[in-house]
Design an enzyme around this catalytic site. Structure first.
Site, PDB file in Angstrom:
ATOM      1  N   LEU A   1       0.822  -1.216   0.000  1.00 36.39           N
ATOM      2  CA  LEU A   1       0.000   0.000   0.000  1.00 36.39           C
ATOM      3  C   LEU A   1       0.855   1.265   0.000  1.00 36.39           C
ATOM      4  O   LEU A   1       0.338   2.358  -0.232  1.00 36.39           O
ATOM      5  CB  LEU A   1      -0.890   0.026   1.258  1.00 36.39           C
ATOM      6  CG  LEU A   1      -1.805  -1.180   1.502  1.00 36.39           C
ATOM      7  CD1 LEU A   1      -2.474  -1.061   2.873  1.00 36.39           C
ATOM      8  CD2 LEU A   1      -2.869  -1.268   0.426  1.00 36.39           C
TER       9      LEU A   1
ATOM     10  N   TYR B   1       0.536  10.581 -11.013  1.00 35.53           N
ATOM     11  CA  TYR B   1       0.124   9.591  -9.994  1.00 35.53           C
ATOM     12  C   TYR B   1      -0.482   8.352 -10.677  1.00 35.53           C
ATOM     13  O   TYR B   1      -0.053   7.218 -10.444  1.00 35.53           O
ATOM     14  CB  TYR B   1      -0.887  10.262  -9.054  1.00 35.53           C
ATOM     15  CG  TYR B   1      -1.600   9.343  -8.098  1.00 35.53           C
ATOM     16  CD1 TYR B   1      -0.911   8.683  -7.090  1.00 35.53           C
ATOM     17  CD2 TYR B   1      -2.984   9.146  -8.182  1.00 35.53           C
ATOM     18  CE1 TYR B   1      -1.582   7.841  -6.199  1.00 35.53           C
ATOM     19  CE2 TYR B   1      -3.657   8.322  -7.299  1.00 35.53           C
ATOM     20  CZ  TYR B   1      -2.946   7.672  -6.321  1.00 35.53           C
ATOM     21  OH  TYR B   1      -3.605   6.849  -5.448  1.00 35.53           O
TER      22      TYR B   1
ATOM     23  N   ARG C   1     -19.380  12.265  -6.437  1.00 32.05           N
ATOM     24  CA  ARG C   1     -18.522  11.264  -7.089  1.00 32.05           C
ATOM     25  C   ARG C   1     -18.355  10.027  -6.204  1.00 32.05           C
ATOM     26  O   ARG C   1     -18.344   8.905  -6.693  1.00 32.05           O
ATOM     27  CB  ARG C   1     -17.162  11.897  -7.425  1.00 32.05           C
ATOM     28  CG  ARG C   1     -16.198  10.943  -8.097  1.00 32.05           C
ATOM     29  CD  ARG C   1     -14.953  11.663  -8.590  1.00 32.05           C
ATOM     30  NE  ARG C   1     -13.975  10.708  -9.069  1.00 32.05           N
ATOM     31  CZ  ARG C   1     -13.070  10.123  -8.303  1.00 32.05           C
ATOM     32  NH1 ARG C   1     -13.010  10.410  -6.991  1.00 32.05           N
ATOM     33  NH2 ARG C   1     -12.227   9.245  -8.814  1.00 32.05           N
TER      34      ARG C   1
ATOM     35  N   ASN D   1      -7.844   3.907  -9.226  1.00 37.62           N
ATOM     36  CA  ASN D   1      -8.746   4.223 -10.344  1.00 37.62           C
ATOM     37  C   ASN D   1      -8.116   5.256 -11.272  1.00 37.62           C
ATOM     38  O   ASN D   1      -8.488   5.355 -12.434  1.00 37.62           O
ATOM     39  CB  ASN D   1     -10.095   4.686  -9.805  1.00 37.62           C
ATOM     40  CG  ASN D   1     -10.073   6.101  -9.233  1.00 37.62           C
ATOM     41  OD1 ASN D   1     -10.274   7.063  -9.960  1.00 37.62           O
ATOM     42  ND2 ASN D   1      -9.809   6.246  -7.936  1.00 37.62           N
ATOM     43  N   HIS D   2      -7.131   6.013 -10.763  1.00 38.93           N
ATOM     44  CA  HIS D   2      -6.518   7.060 -11.593  1.00 38.93           C
ATOM     45  C   HIS D   2      -5.586   6.486 -12.667  1.00 38.93           C
ATOM     46  O   HIS D   2      -5.141   7.223 -13.542  1.00 38.93           O
ATOM     47  CB  HIS D   2      -5.840   8.096 -10.704  1.00 38.93           C
ATOM     48  CG  HIS D   2      -6.842   8.799  -9.839  1.00 38.93           C
ATOM     49  ND1 HIS D   2      -7.768   9.691 -10.346  1.00 38.93           N
ATOM     50  CD2 HIS D   2      -7.125   8.665  -8.512  1.00 38.93           C
ATOM     51  CE1 HIS D   2      -8.565  10.101  -9.361  1.00 38.93           C
ATOM     52  NE2 HIS D   2      -8.198   9.494  -8.245  1.00 38.93           N
TER      53      HIS D   2
END
Ligand code: 15L
Length: 260
Positions: A63, A128, A166, A104-105
């Site tokens: 992580l 990122y 969102r 998700n980016h």
């Protein structure tokens, strides 16, 4: 199982460590560059120091990273170089499985649609997202070249509770984050998988099936908070970034975080 968790002192790391340890009875080795109680202090880019700390582990939940936009150089360092070091240390310590916190980016510039699957083109919205996309591919290389097993989690919005429109689509609840990590460290027959790390949100854009195939069965839904959020937050439909799953990370003026 004995499971090492990098980024163990971070927001998601604390929840996942506690859930894997107390909820599922695993022996958890928490690792972080930040000093914290019950966490081994280590810079995971230091492969030599990291390798013995992974001895006897069955899996690494990786992580550790800077969770936002940075310079290009910092993105390469915090996502790609860090993941390379973790994978090398895993090889050195014969750890067979990585669960990698992608984002998700990595696909942030994908237009919002009824369902977005995992096979869409990688369309990062930031350096990122680029770093996360590149680290997913690096995991794939280690699967094919070295026989590791890897699950790459395109995590949505990890929060105690959703607070924006969102988030009604992107929320990952703390309970589901633990369910996801548990499914991915134990899934049989997995070699390389990409899954979306979100709760069972009614308004989700991302396909939950790849996660379900690994045994991830989310229990929470951001819809429970929709009334409150929609009553207080104006519609963002006219905004440029509302066209894409990455939201405001798609704006050219996304704020850049300082390296730690
Ligand atoms: C992420 O990957 C980021 O780490 C987090 O800060 C949030 O912005 C989240 O995505 C999101 O998309 O909401």
């Amino acid at each position: 199982m004995r499971i090492a968790v990098t980024g163990a002192a971070g927001q998601i790391g604390r929840v996942v460590c506690a859930g894997l340890r107390d909820g599922h009875g695993h022996d958890v080795v928490g690792l972080d560059v930040t000093r914290a109680a019950g966490v081994e202090s280590v810079d995971v880019r230091d492969t030599e120091t990291l390798t013995p700390l992974l001895a006897g582990c069955d899996a690494v939940v990786h992580l550790a990273s800077i969770a936002g936009e940075t310079s290009f150089e910092t993105a390469l360092d915090t996502h790609l170089r860090t993941t390379h070091s973790v994978l090398e240390a895993m090889r050195g310590a014969s750890v067979p499985r990585i669960v990698y916190a992608s984002s998700n980016h990595a696909v942030g510039f994908t237009p919002r649609a009824v369902r977005v699957g995992v096979a869409v083109r990688q369309r990062p919205d930031t350096f990122y997202g680029l770093g996360k996309a590149a680290a997913e591919v690096l995991c794939s290389l280690y699967v094919d070249r070295h026989g590791l097993r890897a699950a790459c989690l395109r995590i949505g919005s990890f929060r105690e509770r959703p607070t924006t429109r969102r988030h009604l689509s992107t929320w990952l609840s703390p309970g589901d984050a633990v369910r996801l990590a548990q499914a991915c460290v134990t899934a049989p027959g997995m070699d390389y998988a990409v899954v979306y790390g979100i709760s069972a949100n009614t308004r989700r854009w991302w396909d939950l099936e790849p996660g379900r195939a690994l045994g991830y069965h989310p229990e929470d839904d951001a819809e429970a908070f929709a009334g409150q959020i929609l009553a207080t937050e104006e519609s963002d439909d006219d905004r440029f970034d509302a066209r894409y799953v990455g939201g405001d990370f798609c704006r050219p003026d996304v704020p850049v975080e300082e390296p730690i």
